[in-house]
Design an enzyme around this catalytic site. Structure first.
Site, PDB file in Angstrom:
ATOM      1  N   HIS A   1      50.302  -4.615  78.880  1.00 55.64           N
ATOM      2  CA  HIS A   1      50.834  -4.451  77.524  1.00 55.64           C
ATOM      3  C   HIS A   1      49.712  -4.124  76.545  1.00 55.64           C
ATOM      4  CE1 HIS A   1      54.905  -6.734  78.073  1.00 55.64           C
ATOM      5  NE2 HIS A   1      54.900  -5.545  78.639  1.00 55.64           N
TER       6      HIS A   1
ATOM      7  N   ASP B   1      54.901 -10.683  72.968  1.00 52.69           N
ATOM      8  CA  ASP B   1      54.919 -11.330  74.286  1.00 52.69           C
ATOM      9  C   ASP B   1      54.874 -12.852  74.262  1.00 52.69           C
ATOM     10  OD1 ASP B   1      55.025  -8.865  75.490  1.00 52.69           O
ATOM     11  OD2 ASP B   1      52.877  -8.774  75.927  1.00 52.69           O
TER      12      ASP B   1
ATOM     13  N   SER C   1      58.283  -1.402  80.454  1.00 49.18           N
ATOM     14  CA  SER C   1      57.990  -1.997  79.146  1.00 49.18           C
ATOM     15  C   SER C   1      56.919  -1.242  78.363  1.00 49.18           C
ATOM     16  CB  SER C   1      57.570  -3.456  79.313  1.00 49.18           C
ATOM     17  OG  SER C   1      56.332  -3.539  79.983  1.00 49.18           O
TER      18      SER C   1
END
EC number: 3.4.21.89
Length: 177
Positions: free
Chosen positions: A93, A119, A53
């Site tokens: 992230h 998210d 990701s």
């Protein structure tokens, strides 16, 4: 390669020495880990990227080094590792939005570089923003693909046991020579 036979042939002093050696190795590793926790301010100073990701910034298997000094403000663009209630595995992230209130309360939103949407779908139900308490650490450096060993051992448990068997055989053969 009869390990139990080797143990039976040892006198008590040799056996105690081997046990003490093993205990010192384990305690040294634990002290190093705890020292890293204190020095970095992060409950987990080293993590492995488990998904794609964050590509192209980080790839699956990259080893990240984290710090988490509470005084440092969280800024957009920073890469954070955070835990979400109900999930055991931390997520790596990038912070895309930060909201700072006059009372000092800071909330922020994250997104994986390789993901289409933010998210909010990963956060617990009803949660739209993360807070500083959710942050495990901030990425400060990395080693590419070093964590692949961890991923392979988790994905293929038989590999883990084979690796342990090879290491055990090496120790026994090394001791005999």
């Amino acid at each position: 390669m009869d390990i139990f036979g080797d143990l039976r042939r040892m006198n008590k002093r040799q056996l105690y020495y081997q046990i003490l050696n093993f205990a010192m190795i384990v305690s040294s590793a634990l002290m190093i880990w705890k020292g890293l926790i204190v020095a970095t301010g992060s409950e987990s100073p080293i993590v492995v990227v488990l998904s794609g990701s964050m590509e192209p910034a980080f790839h699956r298997g990259d080893l990240l080094f984290l710090t988490n000094f509470r005084k440092d403000p969280i800024r957009a663009g920073e890469i954070v590792v955070f835990k979400v209630e109900g999930r055991d595995i931390p997520i790596v992230h990038r912070v895309i939005k930060v909201h700072e209130k006059d009372n000092g309360n800071v909330k922020f939103l994250t997104k994986g570089d390789n993901n289409e949407v933010d998210d909010r779908g990963l956060y617990k139900e009803g949660q739209n923003w993360l807070e500083k308490k959710d942050v495990v650490g901030r990425a400060r450096g990395f080693l590419p693909y070093i964590g692949m060993v961890t991923i392979i051992m988790n994905d293929y448990p038989k590999f883990k046991y084979a690796l342990l068997a090879v290491m055990g055989a090496y120790v026994i053969l090394k001791r005999e020579s």
